[in-house]
Design an enzyme around this catalytic site. Structure first.
Site, PDB file in Angstrom:
ATOM      1  N   ASN A 280       0.906  -1.143   0.113  1.00  0.00           N
ATOM      2  CA  ASN A 280       0.089  -0.071  -0.058  1.00  0.00           C
ATOM      3  C   ASN A 280       0.642   1.143  -0.056  1.00  0.00           C
ATOM      4  O   ASN A 280       2.015   1.151   0.026  1.00  0.00           O
ATOM      5  CB  ASN A 280      -1.035  -0.039   1.252  1.00  0.00           C
ATOM      6  CG  ASN A 280      -0.346   0.095   2.426  1.00  0.00           C
ATOM      7  OD1 ASN A 280       1.005   0.509   2.635  1.00  0.00           O
ATOM      8  ND2 ASN A 280      -0.861  -0.380   3.542  1.00  0.00           N
ATOM      9  N   CYS A 341      -8.052  -2.483  -6.731  1.00  0.00           N
ATOM     10  CA  CYS A 341      -7.319  -2.475  -5.385  1.00  0.00           C
ATOM     11  C   CYS A 341      -8.130  -2.174  -4.197  1.00  0.00           C
ATOM     12  O   CYS A 341      -9.148  -2.566  -4.122  1.00  0.00           O
ATOM     13  CB  CYS A 341      -6.018  -1.618  -5.418  1.00  0.00           C
ATOM     14  SG  CYS A 341      -6.204   0.052  -6.077  1.00  0.00           S
ATOM     15  N   ASP A 343      -9.024   1.657  -3.341  1.00  0.00           N
ATOM     16  CA  ASP A 343     -10.102   2.651  -4.119  1.00  0.00           C
ATOM     17  C   ASP A 343      -9.980   2.782  -5.445  1.00  0.00           C
ATOM     18  O   ASP A 343     -10.711   3.316  -6.467  1.00  0.00           O
ATOM     19  CB  ASP A 343      -9.844   4.169  -3.509  1.00  0.00           C
ATOM     20  CG  ASP A 343     -10.422   4.076  -2.047  1.00  0.00           C
ATOM     21  OD1 ASP A 343     -11.510   3.572  -1.923  1.00  0.00           O
ATOM     22  OD2 ASP A 343      -9.877   5.004  -1.291  1.00  0.00           O
ATOM     23  N   GLY A 344      -9.181   1.945  -6.181  1.00  0.00           N
ATOM     24  CA  GLY A 344      -8.782   1.720  -7.598  1.00  0.00           C
ATOM     25  C   GLY A 344      -8.373   3.027  -8.170  1.00  0.00           C
ATOM     26  O   GLY A 344      -8.585   3.517  -9.228  1.00  0.00           O
ATOM     27  N   ARG A 347      -2.767   1.599  -7.081  1.00  0.00           N
ATOM     28  CA  ARG A 347      -2.304   0.253  -7.803  1.00  0.00           C
ATOM     29  C   ARG A 347      -2.975  -0.013  -9.272  1.00  0.00           C
ATOM     30  O   ARG A 347      -2.481  -0.450 -10.139  1.00  0.00           O
ATOM     31  CB  ARG A 347      -2.414  -0.852  -6.705  1.00  0.00           C
ATOM     32  CG  ARG A 347      -1.486  -0.683  -5.585  1.00  0.00           C
ATOM     33  CD  ARG A 347      -1.891  -1.710  -4.567  1.00  0.00           C
ATOM     34  NE  ARG A 347      -2.721  -1.417  -3.615  1.00  0.00           N
ATOM     35  CZ  ARG A 347      -2.754  -1.516  -2.331  1.00  0.00           C
ATOM     36  NH1 ARG A 347      -2.049  -2.300  -1.808  1.00  0.00           N
ATOM     37  NH2 ARG A 347      -3.710  -1.119  -1.451  1.00  0.00           N
ATOM     38  N   ARG A 387      -1.165  12.994  -3.237  1.00  0.00           N
ATOM     39  CA  ARG A 387      -0.209  11.750  -3.315  1.00  0.00           C
ATOM     40  C   ARG A 387       1.369  12.752  -3.453  1.00  0.00           C
ATOM     41  O   ARG A 387       2.260  12.482  -2.868  1.00  0.00           O
ATOM     42  CB  ARG A 387      -0.232  11.006  -4.558  1.00  0.00           C
ATOM     43  CG  ARG A 387      -1.316  10.085  -4.330  1.00  0.00           C
ATOM     44  CD  ARG A 387      -1.187   8.907  -3.210  1.00  0.00           C
ATOM     45  NE  ARG A 387      -2.227   8.215  -3.242  1.00  0.00           N
ATOM     46  CZ  ARG A 387      -3.058   8.060  -2.141  1.00  0.00           C
ATOM     47  NH1 ARG A 387      -3.111   9.235  -1.363  1.00  0.00           N
ATOM     48  NH2 ARG A 387      -4.247   7.438  -2.117  1.00  0.00           N
TER      49      ARG A 387
END
Lengths: 665, 565
Positions: A280, A341, A343-344, A347, A387
């Site tokens: 993650n 994954c 929340d899509g 990844r 991010r």
């Protein structure tokens, strides 16, 4: 990026500053620090070498224990520049920290650099339209895949972002499916991110993406199950489809307890469920922290062991391996895959984008790669601002997810040097500007947010900026039609085939990078060839003209001379003869010919040399030869020069500032 | 002894051979299984596949001397031989019976371990091309002398023929360069004071600064502190005024004690007052062999902890150390006033490594193809690096005498690192270095036979075998070894020695694991770009001349004028 200090707004100046060499702490250079509204600038007193750091790129400011020379401050940037400044006056040091803290991470979007007046970009991009971001319509990319067709259709169900605010406003779904199924499926998926089409392979197998189902321990959603059946049925070549959960199984189990989880194979008919095991965002963030420390040239004793401990390349391997799994399912087994994954948007974005790149050579072109990033990352809601830490928000949201994708692409470039139209510099600069906040392109967390911020109207687009410097980014070894360029890429993911990305993580450590850069000299060679080709056309034309002129002089009788072999029209030589001769003479004088003669230099300076204006500091900085004088120029000097299109075939030929006036081709 | 005595079974049928080959399309290794017969000849193991309608016949030729180690695995159901080659290729061979497995194993053990130089492959390969004496005489000390001292009269150095019969020092060449005002008598005395008779001789002279590198073996002080006036005189005379002499001892202080107790030692500063002693450690050849084995093991059995294994092999440590030490020498010679005497124990291994690397940094000539061959001849072959002993086994094997040590492989890897960091400054390419590696262990050419010039002369190598340089100089071959981007670089090159700056030599150490095709494609493209560029340049030159002539003609005819006319 370097600007002229005169053009920048200097807030304050700090004197008596020393910059300590990171690879040898004994070496210190004296200089001045300038704080402008956008940059921290260090100018060395002796060499005039300059370091420009965007505030937005600053990752950490660390005050180290006082030394005899003053207060040391270690500044680390998001593009891996580490600078240790030693400031003689404590008061100056406080000012510096204060300004940096104030400017480096604002709390509101509108305080970001891209919303400010930017004279440099204005000058550079004014000729192009302010914003080209609209060029990338999702519809046109799906049209390229042959959509809509009888299997897949476009839905406007999300036109006001009503069912999913982090998805784009147009979505592609199976044509056979009803809106209410989509609606219910969205309700059953985390943050409404229902399964939608990402990529359609010509063989009919599809790549779809979504977030985890809100299944908990035994929750079901009939409509979600139906939607998967509809997706399965769009592909006649396979009786089943894969559902790939890119998380480690233990993470997915933990989510179950929170009412989320994964698809139960017994509920969904004809699916094969797989866990893959990409870690993650928190694991990735910690791994990068370790990697940066390990790459720091000031601590280099057992680099390889440290590298092993960071596990960074293990994570990169996991991402590429997963993408290869998707490629083999779609291309080799003709089987559709649904990827998610949690929340899509992390990844899932990494693996869907990378799998597309491996499958389709189009995404390996400069334009195609931009489309891919627009689609899989920007439109499908990768949270860039969270991010990348654009704003002063929750640090736990920061993670190098997109950087990892770029690194995966770099690993592929390394293994397939002729398969990509863009070069390594493109990836490094892209990495920088994802963080720099100079362009609006990567600001915000989804399409809706960017619309609300009026990014398209108020900011410059990174893609336009790249387009203006396109020559820096072309891979001279790109062979579009070779076997590896044309087919599905099958990377070698054994650990010894994955490399440490030195030119990114040690980009600013000139002691670490090679002195001579192969790709620079190959680029130079190919530009030299194309300049000379244009030049030879000019010379041929001049020769032909002179020949005619001499011929014309010999023929005093009224004869018709066929001049069609050059670009001059047929000239009837009658009483106009004299006039014609004069017009030729006017065109062709000795001086003119000598200007032409010198329009391209035959022996360009080797890329071993540096621009006369400054010492190189950044390994990714581009070098370019002036076609006319052959001198090597740095990025800033290139911006002062000009690309001139040749008369013969409109090819762009670069000439420096000094040569512009005397250049003709 | 005849080869035939060693071959019990010249042919075995119904044999299975397994090897890993690259599937280029899928870009992955696949195990290839072949059926056929195994044939033993005096120099080769030849495997021929069964004739099959679908597949063309395939042949695998393995030279006996290329076999590094053999492992027999005989169980009730399986009679298998694993053949590990010196170039890292691995084969598995399944035999139909235990008897033939044992027999072939026995024969191969003998054939692959022949120590008689006379029975080696190059003596049986005279037909590959004509023996060319010129290639055998490629290197001459007179040529080097001329290059170092274009003006002989003003030189402080001379060529001595004291070792003409290899009596003074069996591992030295016949002629050596020594200080002019040292007579041969003093050299003899010095040779008696140095291990293996290797007295100080000139290795490299840096014209730009008049600094130089000498090399020798360790002095034989022993525990009673012997000294040798003549040896001291050589070093005193060699050093011009204003220069600082450094004795670069490639052993660290702790090892020196052992050396003294064994009768060896070092130059004491009392007896050599002008020379400063510096101890810098390099792992000895036997330790290097262990490092090499660990490195190749990590590459062949790479699964977990690859980078950790790479680190603990210490191969990169050795590269860094070698580059760092030669960097320090080059810096002193070029930027300061240092002159050097380099040695370790016998001056046969690390001494040559460091002196030749320093020359590559300092001397642009040594970065050309011819200059590099000259360097190998001068600093390795003529300097007495024991090629026959050091490269008898590769990474998988070792003889009981433990004389193996891949010092020259480390040298090649260091040069490759430099080629990578200075991709425009070397005339030869990586393929040339790999070719040298391959011929180091097993070759059809005689160049690397024997342990020194003395042995090579006794074996009549130059009249009985073909020189490797004959192969290199062949018009077709030389093209493969030239770096298309080469542009002469007259400067000294300063390498980066951080671990990040170094790379694993994948094209050699992982040669049977990775797919080199995509990279070969790139190399070809570079060659193509260079050729196109050259052609357009020629065209432009021609057009320019044509334009100038036409211009002249036009002026003569009075139809072309200058603007302000």
């Amino acid at each position: 990026m370097k600007l002229d200090l005169e053009e920048s707004n200097v807030i304050t100046k700090i004197e008596n500053v020393q910059l300590e060499d990171r690879s040898n702490s004994k070496i210190k250079t004296a200089g001045l620090l300038y704080l402008t509204i956008s940059h921290l600038v260090f100018i060395e007193t002796n060499s005039k070498r300059e370091i420009w750091i965007y505030y937005s790129l600053i990752n950490s400011i660390e005050k180290l224990p006082l030394s005899i020379n003053g207060s040391p401050i270690l500044i680390r940037t998001k593009h891996f520049l580490n600078c240790l400044f030693i400031i003689s006056k404590e008061r100056d040091c406080q000012t510096l920290v204060q300004v940096l803290n104030q400017y480096s991470r604002p709390t509101k979007y509108h305080e970001l650099l891209c919303f400010r007046e930017n004279s440099h970009l204005k000058k550079l991009l004014d000729s192009t339209h302010k914003n080209n971001q609209q060029i990338y319509h999702l519809e046109s990319e799906y049209a390229r895949m042959g959509l809509p067709n009888n299997k897949w259709t476009m839905t406007n169900l999300n036109s006001d972002y009503q069912i999913c605010d982090t998805y784009p406003n147009v979505l592609f779904v199976p044509a056979s499916v009803e809106d209410k199924i989509l609606q219910s499926s969205a309700n059953f998926r985390s943050r409404g991110r229902l399964p939608v089409l990402s990529y359609l392979h010509p063989n009919g197998a599809s790549l779809t993406r979504c977030s985890q189902p809100l299944s908990g321990f035994n929750g079901r959603c009939d409509e979600d199950e139906q939607l998967l059946q509809h997706i399965l049925m769009t592909n006649e070549n396979s009786k089943f489809m894969y559902v790939v959960d890119t998380r480690p199984k233990i993470n997915a189990m933990a989510n179950k307890a929170q009412g989320k989880g994964y698809e139960n194979e017994t509920n969904y008919k004809n699916i094969q469920f797989h866990f893959i095991g990409i870690e993650n965002i928190h694991v990735m963030r910690n791994s990068l922290d370790k990697l940066v420390k390990c790459a720091d040239s000031s601590s280099n004793s057992s680099f390889l062991t440290e590298l092993e401990k960071t596990e960074w390349l293990k994570h990169i391997k996991a991402i590429i391996d997963t993408s290869v799994f998707l490629v083999e399912a779609i291309n080799d087994q003709n089987t559709s895959v649904l990827v998610h994954c949690s929340d899509g948007w992390d990844r899932t974005a990494q693996t869907c984008a990378l799998a597309s790149l491996l499958l389709d050579p189009y995404y390996r072109s400069i334009h195609g790669f931009q489309v891919l990033i627009e689609k899989e990352w920007l439109l499908f809601g990768h949270k860039f601002s969270h991010r990348c830490g654009h704003l002063f928000e929750n640090d736990k949201e920061i993670s190098p997810i997109f950087s990892q994708f770029l690194e995966c692409v770099w690993q592929l470039q390394l293994q397939f040097p002729c398969a990509f139209e863009f070069n390594e510099t493109y990836l490094i600069k892209l990495h920088e500007h994802v963080y720099s906040c100079q362009f609006g392109t990567f600001i915000g967390n989804c399409q809706k947010e960017r619309n609300d911020l009026k990014i398209n109207e108020l900011t410059y687009s990174l893609w336009d900026y790249f387009q203006s410097k396109i020559y820096d980014f072309i891979n001279p070894l790109y062979i579009p039609n070779s076997f590896y360029s044309n087919s599905v890429l099958r990377p070698d993911t054994r650990i010894f085939s994955l490399k440490f990305w030195r030119s990114l993580y040690n980009r600013f450590d000139s002691a670490i990078n090679p002195s001579e850069k192969l790709i620079d000299s190959v680029s130079m060679l190919s530009y030299n060839t194309s300049s000379l080709q244009e030049y030879s056309k000019l010379l041929e034309k001049r020769c032909a003209q002179l020949k005619k002129l001499i011929q014309l002089n010999k023929n005093d009788e009224n004869v018709l001379i066929d001049l069609s072999e050059d670009d001059f029209e047929k000239i009837e030589i009658s009483d106009k003869n004299e006039n014609e001769k004069k017009s030729f003479e006017k065109k062709l004088t000795l001086d003119e010919i000598s200007i032409d003669f010198n329009s391209i230099d035959l022996n360009w300076k080797s890329t071993r040399k540096n621009c006369v204006c400054y010492e190189p500091f950044d390994f990714a900085s581009s070098k370019l030869n002036c076609s006319r004088c052959g001198e090597i120029l740095c990025e800033r000097c290139v911006e002062n020069g000009k690309y001139v299109s040749s008369s013969a075939s409109n090819k762009l030929i670069f000439v420096c500032k000094n040569c512009v006036d005397q250049f003709r081709l | 002894m005849d080869f035939m005595d060693l071959i019990e079974m010249p042919r075995v049928d119904h044999v299975k051979v397994y090897r890993q080959i690259q599937n280029y399309e899928l870009n992955q290794l696949v195990t290839q299984k072949l059926f056929g017969s195994l044939n033993l000849t005096s120099h080769h193991l030849i495997f021929i596949t069964q004739t099959d309608l679908q597949k063309p016949r395939e042949e695998i030729w393995i030279v006996h001397s290329s076999i590094d180690s053999l492992e027999k695995n005989v169980t009730e159901a399986k009679f298998q031989l694993m053949i590990k080659c010196k170039n890292f290729q691995i084969y598995f061979v399944d035999f139909p019976t235990a008897y033939c497995c044992n027999s072939i194993h026995k024969s191969l053990e003998s054939l692959s371990n022949l120590t008689t130089e006379n029975m080696k492959l190059p003596f049986f390969c005279q037909t590959i091309s004509k023996i060319n004496q010129e290639d055998w005489n490629f290197y001459s000390i007179e040529k080097s002398y001329k290059r170092f001292f274009p003006n002989e009269d003003s030189s402080e150095w001379r060529i001595s023929e004291i070792n003409n019969d290899f009596k003074i020092s069996p591992s030295y060449p016949k002629k050596v360069i020594v200080p002019k005002n040292i007579d041969d008598q003093a050299l003899i005395k010095s040779s008696q004071f140095r291990s293996m008779g290797r007295f100080p001789i000139l290795s490299y002279y840096h014209k730009k600064t008049n600094s130089f590198i000498l090399r020798s073996s360790q002095p034989l002080l022993g525990s009673n502190n012997k000294r040798c006036k003549e040896d001291e005189l050589i070093l005193k005379c060699a050093l011009p005024k204003g220069k600082q002499g450094y004795v670069y001892d490639l052993r660290d202080a702790s090892i020196l004690k052992t050396a003294v107790s064994k009768g060896g030692g070092y130059e004491t500063e009392v007896n050599y007052p002008l020379w400063k002693r510096i101890n810098k450690h390099m792992d000895r050849f036997d330790q290097l062999h262990i490092s090499y084995s660990k490195l190749i093991d990590a590459c062949v059995n790479s699964s977990t902890q690859f980078f950790y294994k790479l680190d603990t092999s210490a191969w990169f440590y050795n590269i860094r150390q070698a580059l760092y030490l030669s960097f320090l020498i080059a810096d002193e010679i070029h930027n300061k006033n240092g002159c050097f005497l380099i040695h370790g124990w016998d001056g046969l291994d690390n001494t040559l490594l460091i002196s030749s690397l320093a020359q590559i940094l300092l001397d642009p000539e040594s970065r050309t193809l011819d200059g590099f061959i000259d360097l190998i001849e001068r600093e390795w072959l003529h300097a007495g690096h024991p090629f026959s002993k050091r490269y008898f086994k590769s990474a998988f094997g070792i003889t009981p005498q433990k004389q193996e040590g891949p010092v020259f492989v480390l040298f090649l890897d260091c040069v490759r690192q430099l080629c990578e960091q200075f991709c425009l400054s070397f005339e030869f390419n990586e393929d040339f270095l790999i070719m040298l590696f391959d011929n180091l262990y097993t070759s059809e050419y005689g160049t690397f036979l024997g342990n020194n010039q003395n042995e090579r002369e006794q074996l009549l190598v130059s009249s009985r075998t073909v020189s490797l340089w004959t192969y290199v100089k062949n018009e077709e071959n030389i093209k493969k070894f030239i770096n298309p981007l080469y542009k002469i670089n007259d400067d000294v090159i300063w390498p980066s020695i951080f671990t990040q700056s170094l790379s694993l030599w994948s094209n050699l150490f992982l040669r049977f694991q990775i797919n080199s095709k995509p990279n070969d494609e790139a190399k070809k493209e570079i060659v193509k770009l260079v050729e196109t560029n050259l052609q357009v340049k020629i065209k432009v030159e021609k057009l320019r001349n044509e334009l100038l002539e036409l211009q002249k003609e036009a002026i003569d005819a009075g139809v072309l004028n200058s603007e302000n006319y």
